[in-house]
Design an enzyme around this catalytic site. Structure first.
Site, PDB file in Angstrom:
ATOM      1  N   ARG A 287       9.512  -4.485  13.416  1.00 36.37           N
ATOM      2  CA  ARG A 287       9.446  -5.264  14.672  1.00 36.37           C
ATOM      3  C   ARG A 287       8.093  -5.951  14.820  1.00 36.37           C
ATOM      4  O   ARG A 287       7.263  -5.577  15.637  1.00 36.37           O
ATOM      5  CB  ARG A 287       9.782  -4.362  15.864  1.00 36.37           C
TER       6      ARG A 287
ATOM      7  N   ASP B  17      -1.171  -1.756   5.049  1.00 33.58           N
ATOM      8  CA  ASP B  17      -1.677  -3.133   4.996  1.00 33.58           C
ATOM      9  C   ASP B  17      -0.885  -4.095   5.879  1.00 33.58           C
ATOM     10  O   ASP B  17      -1.464  -4.922   6.591  1.00 33.58           O
ATOM     11  CB  ASP B  17      -1.757  -3.635   3.552  1.00 33.58           C
TER      12      ASP B  17
ATOM     13  N   GLY C  50       5.929   2.259   8.033  1.00 37.44           N
ATOM     14  CA  GLY C  50       6.684   3.421   7.566  1.00 37.44           C
ATOM     15  C   GLY C  50       5.931   4.714   7.849  1.00 37.44           C
ATOM     16  O   GLY C  50       4.707   4.753   7.760  1.00 37.44           O
TER      17      GLY C  50
ATOM     18  N   THR D  19      -0.430   5.523   4.162  1.00 34.35           N
ATOM     19  CA  THR D  19       0.740   5.021   3.441  1.00 34.35           C
ATOM     20  C   THR D  19       0.911   5.852   2.183  1.00 34.35           C
ATOM     21  O   THR D  19      -0.068   6.093   1.452  1.00 34.35           O
ATOM     22  CB  THR D  19       0.648   3.529   3.052  1.00 34.35           C
TER      23      THR D  19
ATOM     24  N   ASP E  10       2.064   4.801  -0.335  1.00 38.26           N
ATOM     25  CA  ASP E  10       1.822   3.891  -1.465  1.00 38.26           C
ATOM     26  C   ASP E  10       0.358   3.918  -1.923  1.00 38.26           C
ATOM     27  O   ASP E  10       0.062   3.503  -3.051  1.00 38.26           O
ATOM     28  CB  ASP E  10       2.196   2.453  -1.077  1.00 38.26           C
TER      29      ASP E  10
ATOM     30  N   ASP F 196      -2.093   2.036  -1.273  1.00 37.08           N
ATOM     31  CA  ASP F 196      -2.448   0.731  -1.830  1.00 37.08           C
ATOM     32  C   ASP F 196      -3.410  -0.079  -0.965  1.00 37.08           C
ATOM     33  O   ASP F 196      -3.553  -1.281  -1.159  1.00 37.08           O
ATOM     34  CB  ASP F 196      -1.169  -0.079  -2.098  1.00 37.08           C
TER      35      ASP F 196
ATOM     36  N   ARG G  79       6.143   1.026  -3.456  1.00 32.23           N
ATOM     37  CA  ARG G  79       6.183  -0.434  -3.350  1.00 32.23           C
ATOM     38  C   ARG G  79       5.570  -1.069  -4.603  1.00 32.23           C
ATOM     39  O   ARG G  79       5.897  -0.637  -5.689  1.00 32.23           O
ATOM     40  CB  ARG G  79       5.493  -0.887  -2.071  1.00 32.23           C
TER      41      ARG G  79
END
Ligand code: F6P
Length: 358
Positions: free
Chosen positions: A78, A115, A12, A138, A140, A142, A184
């Protein structure tokens, strides 16, 4: 092998990706490396002809540093090890991607990812004997082994601004406003934005909540004479009975989403407050990177090329204790870095009277 590096963005997008690339290209140019950009993650290597282009400092005018998204394009669906073909079948195309990398004649490749992307890129590197360096990005936040990932600061700023905008309308209408944010399985965005934006309730996946727990806090707010309340909810929150809230997209892909809509009538009923839900969504990923993200992005972009130049492969360039360091890529992805329920920020929030609905 000539002095060539490939670079790609994967997974993303988020704000700051172009800033990473700009810094990497400028550092590479200084050290005498040529940089080849691969388009749309590893998918660009599966096209015929391959979708690649040489990147030079001239490709990065003063505007691109400030621009969200990624000039190379990216994908989070993908996976070359399980590539969905046009006829719906799933094929392992990892050898094709590896052959694509080898055909570029590069010494190493830099992958800007999270990740999931790192797991794929690291597997490709091992299978193909390729030299890989990761740059953490990210919203996130994380990834293990780095204090911050590129994109997180911008996402938190957007979510904080959303709370700033929700507060006056909440106060005008005597309402509880529920803001659903991304992240997430980690509650970092909700926690940071909730503290910065003066939320009354923050729900994060790391802490169990009940409707009664939320209602108790909101009623207490009402008793102080305040006529509104603000809630921030992580997208990954389940209903109190554990049922996941998900959105199914065309093609069957699922993403977290829907917890704010779920909670809305239940909070209204439990508190007597009129309640509204806002889902912030991809707004958190777009727009101009904050200055913090631009600094981080450029420090990591330079650091990634330095690792290549030193031949220190199989590492992720990380931000730790105010410095750029290299850490083993496997350590960065061996787990998901979630919020520590007894960590400093949760303690800070609780000390400010913020409820986690528990
Ligand atoms: O990992 C980044 C992220 O924005 C998550 O916070 C969110 O759950 C997901 O990606 C959304 O994915 P997509 O862009 O495929 O809808």
């Amino acid at each position: 092998m000539s002095k060539k590096i490939a670079i790609l963005t994967s997974g993303g997008d988020c704000a700051g990706l172009n800033a990473v690339m700009r810094a990497a290209v400028m550092r590479a140019d200084l050290l005498g490396w040529e940089v080849i950009g691969i388009e749309n993650g590893t998918a660009g290597l599966l096209e015929d002809p391959v979708e690649v282009r040489t990147l030079t400092p001239d490709d990065f005018d003063g505007f691109i540093l400030r621009r969200g998204g990624t000039i190379l394009g990216t994908t989070n669906s993908r996976d070359p090890f399980a590539y969905e073909m046009p006829d719906g079948s799933v094929k392992d195309r990892s050898d094709e991607v590896i052959a694509g990398f080898k055909a570029l004649g590069v010494e190493a490749f830099i992958g800007i990812g999270g990740d999931g992307s790192f797991a794929i890129l690291n597997r490709l590197a091992k299978q193909g004997g390729l030299n890989f360096i990761g740059v953490p990005k990210t919203i996130d936040n994380d990834l293990m082994m780095t204090d911050f990932c590129v994109g997180f600061d911008t996402a938190v700023s957007v979510a904080t601004e959303a709370l700033d905008r929700l507060q006056p309308t909440a106060a005008s209408h005597d309402r509880v406003m529920i803001l659903e944010v991304m992240g997430r399985d980690a509650g970092h965005i909700a926690l940071s934005a909730g503290i910065a934006g003066g939320a009354d309730v923050i729900l994060i996946p790391e802490i169990l909540y009940t409707i009664e727990g939320i209602a108790k806090k909101i009623k207490a707010v009402k008793e102080t004479g305040r006529n509104f309340a603000l809630m921030v909810v992580s997208e990954a929150m389940s209903a109190p009975d554990g049922e996941k809230r998900e959105v199914v997209y065309h093609g069957g892909e699922t993403r977290y989403g829907g917890i704010a809509e779920y909670l809305c009538p239940r909070i209204a009923e439990a508190t007597g407050f009129e309640t509204r839900a806002t889902v912030l969504g991809h707004v958190q990923r777009g727009g101009q990177p904050t200055y913090n993200d631009r600094l981080l992005a450029q420090a990591l972009g330079v650091g990634a090329v330095d690792l290549v130049n030193d031949g220190a492969f199989g590492q992720m360039v990380a931000w730790h204790n105010r410095a750029v360091v290299g850490v083993p890529i496997e350590d960065a992805i061996k787990d998901v870095r979630t919020v520590r329920p007894h960590g400093t920020l949760v303690h800070t929030a609780r000390s400010l009277g913020i409820s986690f609905g528990d």
